[in-house]
Scaffold this motif. Sequence first.
Motif, PDB file in Angstrom:
ATOM      1  N   UNK A  70     -19.961   0.024  -4.800  1.00  0.00           N
ATOM      2  CA  UNK A  70     -18.715  -0.453  -4.192  1.00  0.00           C
ATOM      3  C   UNK A  70     -18.835  -0.665  -2.687  1.00  0.00           C
ATOM      4  N   UNK A  71     -19.552   0.221  -1.996  1.00  0.00           N
ATOM      5  CA  UNK A  71     -19.688   0.106  -0.549  1.00  0.00           C
ATOM      6  C   UNK A  71     -20.394  -1.185  -0.165  1.00  0.00           C
ATOM      7  N   UNK A  72     -21.482  -1.523  -0.883  1.00  0.00           N
ATOM      8  CA  UNK A  72     -22.213  -2.764  -0.588  1.00  0.00           C
ATOM      9  C   UNK A  72     -21.374  -3.988  -0.933  1.00  0.00           C
ATOM     10  N   UNK A  73     -20.643  -3.925  -2.059  1.00  0.00           N
ATOM     11  CA  UNK A  73     -19.806  -5.060  -2.483  1.00  0.00           C
ATOM     12  C   UNK A  73     -18.715  -5.332  -1.456  1.00  0.00           C
ATOM     13  N   UNK A  74     -18.015  -4.257  -1.035  1.00  0.00           N
ATOM     14  CA  UNK A  74     -16.960  -4.400  -0.030  1.00  0.00           C
ATOM     15  C   UNK A  74     -17.537  -4.941   1.272  1.00  0.00           C
ATOM     16  N   UNK A  75     -18.705  -4.422   1.656  1.00  0.00           N
ATOM     17  CA  UNK A  75     -19.344  -4.873   2.889  1.00  0.00           C
ATOM     18  C   UNK A  75     -19.632  -6.371   2.839  1.00  0.00           C
ATOM     19  N   UNK A  76     -20.237  -6.836   1.745  1.00  0.00           N
ATOM     20  CA  UNK A  76     -20.581  -8.255   1.625  1.00  0.00           C
ATOM     21  C   UNK A  76     -19.320  -9.132   1.625  1.00  0.00           C
ATOM     22  N   UNK A  77     -18.288  -8.726   0.879  1.00  0.00           N
ATOM     23  CA  UNK A  77     -17.070  -9.540   0.778  1.00  0.00           C
ATOM     24  C   UNK A  77     -16.362  -9.632   2.129  1.00  0.00           C
ATOM     25  N   UNK A  78     -16.167  -8.495   2.786  1.00  0.00           N
ATOM     26  CA  UNK A  78     -15.486  -8.510   4.078  1.00  0.00           C
ATOM     27  C   UNK A  78     -16.301  -9.270   5.128  1.00  0.00           C
ATOM     28  N   UNK A  79     -17.618  -9.092   5.094  1.00  0.00           N
ATOM     29  CA  UNK A  79     -18.463  -9.801   6.056  1.00  0.00           C
ATOM     30  C   UNK A  79     -18.385 -11.317   5.824  1.00  0.00           C
ATOM     31  N   UNK A  80     -18.339 -11.736   4.568  1.00  0.00           N
ATOM     32  CA  UNK A  80     -18.220 -13.157   4.245  1.00  0.00           C
ATOM     33  C   UNK A  80     -16.887 -13.720   4.756  1.00  0.00           C
ATOM     34  N   UNK A  81     -15.805 -12.961   4.575  1.00  0.00           N
ATOM     35  CA  UNK A  81     -14.494 -13.406   5.066  1.00  0.00           C
ATOM     36  C   UNK A  81     -14.502 -13.550   6.583  1.00  0.00           C
ATOM     37  N   UNK A  82     -15.079 -12.573   7.274  1.00  0.00           N
ATOM     38  CA  UNK A  82     -15.108 -12.607   8.737  1.00  0.00           C
ATOM     39  C   UNK A  82     -15.939 -13.790   9.230  1.00  0.00           C
ATOM     40  N   UNK A  83     -17.048 -14.082   8.549  1.00  0.00           N
ATOM     41  CA  UNK A  83     -17.883 -15.227   8.944  1.00  0.00           C
ATOM     42  C   UNK A  83     -17.099 -16.530   8.789  1.00  0.00           C
ATOM     43  N   UNK A  84     -16.336 -16.663   7.693  1.00  0.00           N
ATOM     44  CA  UNK A  84     -15.502 -17.852   7.512  1.00  0.00           C
ATOM     45  C   UNK A  84     -14.473 -17.972   8.623  1.00  0.00           C
ATOM     46  N   UNK A  85     -13.838 -16.854   8.976  1.00  0.00           N
ATOM     47  CA  UNK A  85     -12.858 -16.863  10.060  1.00  0.00           C
ATOM     48  C   UNK A  85     -13.523 -17.234  11.376  1.00  0.00           C
TER      49      UNK A  85
ATOM     50  N   UNK B  67     -13.807 -11.420  18.784  1.00  0.00           N
ATOM     51  CA  UNK B  67     -13.300 -10.376  17.894  1.00  0.00           C
ATOM     52  C   UNK B  67     -14.051 -10.387  16.565  1.00  0.00           C
ATOM     53  N   UNK B  68     -14.389 -11.583  16.072  1.00  0.00           N
ATOM     54  CA  UNK B  68     -15.143 -11.676  14.822  1.00  0.00           C
ATOM     55  C   UNK B  68     -16.548 -11.101  14.986  1.00  0.00           C
ATOM     56  N   UNK B  69     -17.199 -11.440  16.089  1.00  0.00           N
ATOM     57  CA  UNK B  69     -18.545 -10.908  16.353  1.00  0.00           C
ATOM     58  C   UNK B  69     -18.489  -9.384  16.487  1.00  0.00           C
ATOM     59  N   UNK B  70     -17.474  -8.891  17.194  1.00  0.00           N
ATOM     60  CA  UNK B  70     -17.303  -7.441  17.340  1.00  0.00           C
ATOM     61  C   UNK B  70     -17.094  -6.786  15.978  1.00  0.00           C
ATOM     62  N   UNK B  71     -16.304  -7.416  15.118  1.00  0.00           N
ATOM     63  CA  UNK B  71     -16.047  -6.873  13.780  1.00  0.00           C
ATOM     64  C   UNK B  71     -17.330  -6.797  12.961  1.00  0.00           C
ATOM     65  N   UNK B  72     -18.141  -7.854  13.014  1.00  0.00           N
ATOM     66  CA  UNK B  72     -19.416  -7.853  12.280  1.00  0.00           C
ATOM     67  C   UNK B  72     -20.338  -6.755  12.788  1.00  0.00           C
ATOM     68  N   UNK B  73     -20.334  -6.535  14.103  1.00  0.00           N
ATOM     69  CA  UNK B  73     -21.157  -5.462  14.673  1.00  0.00           C
ATOM     70  C   UNK B  73     -20.679  -4.094  14.196  1.00  0.00           C
ATOM     71  N   UNK B  74     -19.358  -3.889  14.197  1.00  0.00           N
ATOM     72  CA  UNK B  74     -18.806  -2.604  13.751  1.00  0.00           C
ATOM     73  C   UNK B  74     -19.069  -2.385  12.268  1.00  0.00           C
ATOM     74  N   UNK B  75     -19.034  -3.474  11.471  1.00  0.00           N
ATOM     75  CA  UNK B  75     -19.345  -3.364  10.045  1.00  0.00           C
ATOM     76  C   UNK B  75     -20.751  -2.805   9.823  1.00  0.00           C
TER      77      UNK B  75
END
Length: 269
Positions: free
Chosen positions: A21-36, A51-59
């Motif tokens: 679940x952790x990897x799945x959530x990570x991939x899905x949220x990261x994909x959404x942030x990249x689209x944004x 903010x998007x770059x910062x979010x990806x770094x925090x992920x």
Amino acid sequence: MKKWKAPEKKSFRQALREKDSARIVHYILRFIVVLVLVAQLFNRNYENVFLCVLTLFLFAIPSLIETNTRIDIPDTLENIILFFIFAAEILGEMRSYYVTFPFWDTLLHTFNGFLAAAIGFSLVDILNQNERFSIRLSPFFVSIVAFCFSMTIGVVWEFFEFFMDVVFRLDMQKDTVLTTIRSVSLDPTNSQRVITLSGIEEVVVNGKPLGVGGYLDIGLFDTMEDLFVNFIGALAFSIAGYFYVKYRSKKAGFLRHFVPTLGEKEEPR
């Protein structure tokens, strides 16, 4: 000599197959942030791109911790951390959830108190489990450290909000509309007598009505509310953490989903 075994990196397809679940959530949220991020680039909104770059770094931080240390972060805790970052940066800041939903900031600060207490708790608990240290701290002391760690993080964050508001002229400490104020500054005798003004319907500044329906408090109530809900989150985890350390699997077993532990060592070949 036993050697620590680093966690295996998994592809999205492998994570789905293994129900990680952790990897799945990570991939899905990261994909959404990249689209944004791509959309914000087209809109030339570079503040949101940051903010998007910062979010990806925090992920990436939880994965970096697990890869480079012996600390194993439970999937439940990692998922909550990822959702927390997404809710704060993407939904809260970029989608203006802080303004659209007044409870959003309060909810996140409550979770922040809980998560910060979990981090402080795990730091001490991991030291307790480490064979290099001969000192074993009591469950009560571990809980106190977790609570104080969480409250310190909360206070430092409020300092940061105040600094950003004063230096960069932002409004991170949101205002509150009040209809009653009490102040000794309104006492004409200067005798420290509290003067109360109630039923405030309008405030005029430089001859212009603010139009907010009351007195505009500048950040005080927001800061106190944030610290209070941080206190509630920290206290809740600290109490549960006390029973977790004292009884381990007997009581408060659910807390194992929120407490990082030392990873297993690989047997020498």
